[in-house]
Design a protein around this motif. Structure first.
Motif, PDB file in Angstrom:
ATOM      1  N   THR A 178     -17.992 -22.962 -46.088  1.00 43.12           N
ATOM      2  CA  THR A 178     -18.317 -21.730 -45.369  1.00 43.12           C
ATOM      3  C   THR A 178     -17.054 -20.990 -44.944  1.00 43.12           C
ATOM      4  O   THR A 178     -17.101 -19.794 -44.669  1.00 43.12           O
ATOM      5  N   SER A 179     -15.947 -21.710 -44.882  1.00 42.56           N
ATOM      6  CA  SER A 179     -14.636 -21.099 -44.601  1.00 42.56           C
ATOM      7  C   SER A 179     -13.642 -21.694 -45.597  1.00 42.56           C
ATOM      8  O   SER A 179     -12.893 -22.623 -45.268  1.00 42.56           O
ATOM      9  N   PRO A 180     -13.620 -21.192 -46.828  1.00 46.02           N
ATOM     10  CA  PRO A 180     -12.834 -21.812 -47.895  1.00 46.02           C
ATOM     11  C   PRO A 180     -11.350 -21.933 -47.594  1.00 46.02           C
ATOM     12  O   PRO A 180     -10.688 -22.840 -48.108  1.00 46.02           O
ATOM     13  N   ASP A 181     -10.811 -21.050 -46.742  1.00 47.81           N
ATOM     14  CA  ASP A 181      -9.377 -21.081 -46.452  1.00 47.81           C
ATOM     15  C   ASP A 181      -9.000 -22.182 -45.466  1.00 47.81           C
ATOM     16  O   ASP A 181      -7.815 -22.439 -45.237  1.00 47.81           O
ATOM     17  N   LYS A 182      -9.992 -22.871 -44.893  1.00 49.55           N
ATOM     18  CA  LYS A 182      -9.717 -23.882 -43.867  1.00 49.55           C
ATOM     19  C   LYS A 182      -9.703 -25.320 -44.387  1.00 49.55           C
ATOM     20  O   LYS A 182      -9.534 -26.249 -43.601  1.00 49.55           O
ATOM     21  N   GLY A 183      -9.899 -25.501 -45.682  1.00 48.96           N
ATOM     22  CA  GLY A 183      -9.908 -26.857 -46.225  1.00 48.96           C
ATOM     23  C   GLY A 183     -11.048 -27.686 -45.668  1.00 48.96           C
ATOM     24  O   GLY A 183     -12.191 -27.232 -45.609  1.00 48.96           O
ATOM     25  N   SER A 184     -10.739 -28.896 -45.195  1.00 48.41           N
ATOM     26  CA  SER A 184     -11.791 -29.781 -44.682  1.00 48.41           C
ATOM     27  C   SER A 184     -12.410 -29.247 -43.403  1.00 48.41           C
ATOM     28  O   SER A 184     -13.518 -29.657 -43.028  1.00 48.41           O
ATOM     29  N   ARG A 185     -11.740 -28.328 -42.736  1.00 50.12           N
ATOM     30  CA  ARG A 185     -12.283 -27.741 -41.505  1.00 50.12           C
ATOM     31  C   ARG A 185     -13.204 -26.561 -41.775  1.00 50.12           C
ATOM     32  O   ARG A 185     -13.689 -25.933 -40.831  1.00 50.12           O
ATOM     33  N   GLY A 186     -13.444 -26.298 -43.030  1.00 47.76           N
ATOM     34  CA  GLY A 186     -14.354 -25.208 -43.378  1.00 47.76           C
ATOM     35  C   GLY A 186     -15.565 -25.680 -44.154  1.00 47.76           C
ATOM     36  O   GLY A 186     -16.210 -24.901 -44.866  1.00 47.76           O
ATOM     37  N   VAL A 187     -15.903 -26.966 -43.998  1.00 42.58           N
ATOM     38  CA  VAL A 187     -17.028 -27.566 -44.726  1.00 42.58           C
ATOM     39  C   VAL A 187     -18.282 -27.564 -43.856  1.00 42.58           C
ATOM     40  O   VAL A 187     -18.231 -27.962 -42.684  1.00 42.58           O
ATOM     41  N   THR A 188     -19.395 -27.124 -44.440  1.00 45.19           N
ATOM     42  CA  THR A 188     -20.680 -27.117 -43.735  1.00 45.19           C
ATOM     43  C   THR A 188     -21.732 -27.820 -44.590  1.00 45.19           C
ATOM     44  O   THR A 188     -21.776 -27.628 -45.809  1.00 45.19           O
ATOM     45  N   LEU A 189     -22.564 -28.628 -43.937  1.00 45.72           N
ATOM     46  CA  LEU A 189     -23.676 -29.272 -44.629  1.00 45.72           C
ATOM     47  C   LEU A 189     -24.922 -28.410 -44.478  1.00 45.72           C
ATOM     48  O   LEU A 189     -25.284 -28.015 -43.365  1.00 45.72           O
ATOM     49  N   LEU A 190     -25.561 -28.126 -45.598  1.00 40.95           N
ATOM     50  CA  LEU A 190     -26.813 -27.376 -45.605  1.00 40.95           C
ATOM     51  C   LEU A 190     -27.883 -28.229 -46.271  1.00 40.95           C
ATOM     52  O   LEU A 190     -27.618 -28.861 -47.303  1.00 40.95           O
ATOM     53  N   PHE A 191     -29.065 -28.247 -45.700  1.00 43.83           N
ATOM     54  CA  PHE A 191     -30.195 -28.837 -46.423  1.00 43.83           C
ATOM     55  C   PHE A 191     -30.784 -27.736 -47.283  1.00 43.83           C
ATOM     56  O   PHE A 191     -31.286 -26.721 -46.773  1.00 43.83           O
ATOM     57  N   ILE A 192     -30.718 -27.921 -48.604  1.00 45.44           N
ATOM     58  CA  ILE A 192     -31.209 -26.897 -49.525  1.00 45.44           C
ATOM     59  C   ILE A 192     -32.455 -27.423 -50.220  1.00 45.44           C
ATOM     60  O   ILE A 192     -32.377 -28.340 -51.055  1.00 45.44           O
ATOM     61  N   PRO A 193     -33.621 -26.877 -49.882  1.00 47.93           N
ATOM     62  CA  PRO A 193     -34.856 -27.299 -50.556  1.00 47.93           C
ATOM     63  C   PRO A 193     -34.809 -26.921 -52.034  1.00 47.93           C
ATOM     64  O   PRO A 193     -34.224 -25.895 -52.401  1.00 47.93           O
ATOM     65  N   TYR A 194     -35.433 -27.739 -52.862  1.00 53.19           N
ATOM     66  CA  TYR A 194     -35.474 -27.372 -54.276  1.00 53.19           C
ATOM     67  C   TYR A 194     -36.272 -26.084 -54.429  1.00 53.19           C
ATOM     68  O   TYR A 194     -37.327 -25.908 -53.821  1.00 53.19           O
ATOM     69  N   SER A 195     -35.753 -25.181 -55.260  1.00 51.10           N
ATOM     70  CA  SER A 195     -36.447 -23.921 -55.528  1.00 51.10           C
ATOM     71  C   SER A 195     -36.192 -23.511 -56.973  1.00 51.10           C
ATOM     72  O   SER A 195     -35.309 -24.054 -57.650  1.00 51.10           O
ATOM     73  N   ASP A 196     -36.959 -22.527 -57.436  1.00 49.48           N
ATOM     74  CA  ASP A 196     -36.799 -22.046 -58.805  1.00 49.48           C
ATOM     75  C   ASP A 196     -35.445 -21.377 -59.018  1.00 49.48           C
ATOM     76  O   ASP A 196     -35.013 -21.198 -60.161  1.00 49.48           O
ATOM     77  N   GLY A 197     -34.773 -21.023 -57.929  1.00 54.51           N
ATOM     78  CA  GLY A 197     -33.456 -20.404 -58.054  1.00 54.51           C
ATOM     79  C   GLY A 197     -32.356 -21.396 -58.385  1.00 54.51           C
ATOM     80  O   GLY A 197     -31.210 -20.994 -58.626  1.00 54.51           O
TER      81      GLY A 197
END
Length: 396
Positions: A178-197
């Motif tokens: 979510t913050s690519p410039d921060k390295g390990s400090r820019g990592v976020t966990l999202l629960f992503i339901p399976y979808s057709d997308g």
């Protein structure tokens, strides 16, 4: 005072799981290998017994089981399925639904956990990418907040249970930047339901025939903000709690699988006649057997010690995160390494039959090989042990 006893309730659980495994799982392993999927009767039975939602809190319909109790069920399932396919379903679903139950929003928990407890949905983990495995800080899948939702783009590869989640329902705890410039400090966990997308591509494994494996491509997949697990940019801190639970379960599963193979090999030694006597009388084989039994019994104990340490930290605030990491890494390293060697020995004792596709040890060897990589490679486990022994300043 140390105690190596399980509680009465835990022993009752072991007995019921063992009976289920003997009646329902073991007789269907050859069918599973041939059809390359977990039989419906097995999945439905696991769901009916509440084993797919053991770690889900009782308020959402699960057992609220601790790590050690979960390990008991994992051990029995592993003894019944040498391919490691059903154990993979069990450990992934339980470890990562636990992380959702601990860090998920109330909206996310309500939407997923009751169905997980009933076996109607599965929680998987999507962290590995085509060019990145354990190096989470270097992953490239991004989640950008737009109009109140996260838009996810990227690819995850070598992901377990992709077909199962697609067909049954559920989704993946997904590592995003979510913050690519921060390295390990820019990592976020999202629960992503399976979808057709989500575009899914299936891959073929060396073993674990019943467990699906594949790659997932996210192209502008939209995810609710309520699906953040923990806090934004704090995913690197909490994802290891899921990995450590899974690694400790792998340690128990690997030891149980190997002990079953040793038992099979020992029975073969008694019946195989060579040079006028059972080969079980040959001292060289006896010594090899003794080494394998001693190592795998020790590894099983270390697996349960890792699960107990995890419970003490998670439920009672004892031990530090780094102490847990060390105990889990030790257990996973020795159990997976020794299990592979012990199963290989058991194959050798069975001669040409051991090399055949009909031999359960041939199935087990290919299945266990995956655990030398899964949820953190053997090299990563060594790095963790060295770090916690020498100190962080000595690790590059």
């Amino acid at each position: 005072m140390l105690s190596f006893e399980f509680s009465e309730d835990q022993e009752l659980l072991r007995s019921s799981v063992r009976e289920f495994c003997t009646r329902t799982i073991a007789p269907r392993i050859r069918d599973m290998i041939r059809e390359r999927r977990i039989p419906k009767e097995v999945y439905d039975g696991l769901a009916r017994m509440g084993l797919l939602g053991m770690t889900v809190p009782q308020e959402y319909g699960g057992m609220g089981a601790d790590a050690v109790t979960t390990g008991i069920a994992a051990e029995e399932i592993a003894r019944a399925d040498p391919t490691c396919s059903i154990p993979v379903l069990f450990l992934v679903d339980n470890a990562w639904s636990y992380l959702v139950s601990k860090y998920g929003s109330s909206e996310l928990r309500e939407s997923i956990l009751p169905d997980v407890a009933r076996g109607k949905k599965i929680v998987g983990i999507a962290s590995t990418e085509p060019n990145f495995g354990s190096d989470i800080a270097s992953m490239r899948t991004t989640a950008t907040l737009q109009d109140g939702m996260y838009v996810v783009n990227g690819e995850k590869s070598f992901i377990s249970l992709v077909r199962d989640v697609k067909e049954i329902g559920g989704g993946f705890v997904t590592v995003t930047k979510t913050s690519p410039d921060k390295g390990s400090r820019g990592v976020t966990l999202l629960f992503i339901p399976y979808s057709d997308g989500m575009s899914v591509r299936y891959l073929e494994e060396m073993g674990r025939e019943g467990s699906s494996w594949g790659a997932i491509t996210f192209e502008n997949v939209r995810v609710q903000k309520e699906n953040v697990i923990g806090s934004v940019d704090q995913g690197f801190k909490i994802i290891h709690e899921g990995f450590e639970f899974a690694r400790a379960l792998i340690a128990v599963i690997s030891a149980a699988t190997a002990l079953k193979s040793i038992s099979n090999g020992a029975e073969y030694m008694k019946s195989r006649i060579a040079f006028g006597s059972p080969i079980a009388k040959f001292q060289g084989l006896q010594f090899q057997l003794a080494d394998d039994v001693a190592r795998m019994e020790a590894a099983l104990t270390m697996g349960y010690r890792a699960l107990w340490t995890y419970d003490q930290e998670q439920r009672h605030g004892k031990f530090s995160r780094f102490q847990v990491s060390r105990e889990v890494a030790i257990a996973k390293l020795i159990s997976t390494t020794w299990a592979f060697e012990a199963i290989n020995d058991a194959m050798q004792w069975q001669g040409a039959y051991g090399y055949s596709k009909d031999c359960p040890e041939e199935w087990a060897l290919r299945g266990i090989r995956s655990f030398l990589l899964a949820e953190g490679s053997r090299e990563v486990m060594k790095t963790i042990i060295a770090r916690e022994t020498l100190g962080r300043e000595y690790i590059r």
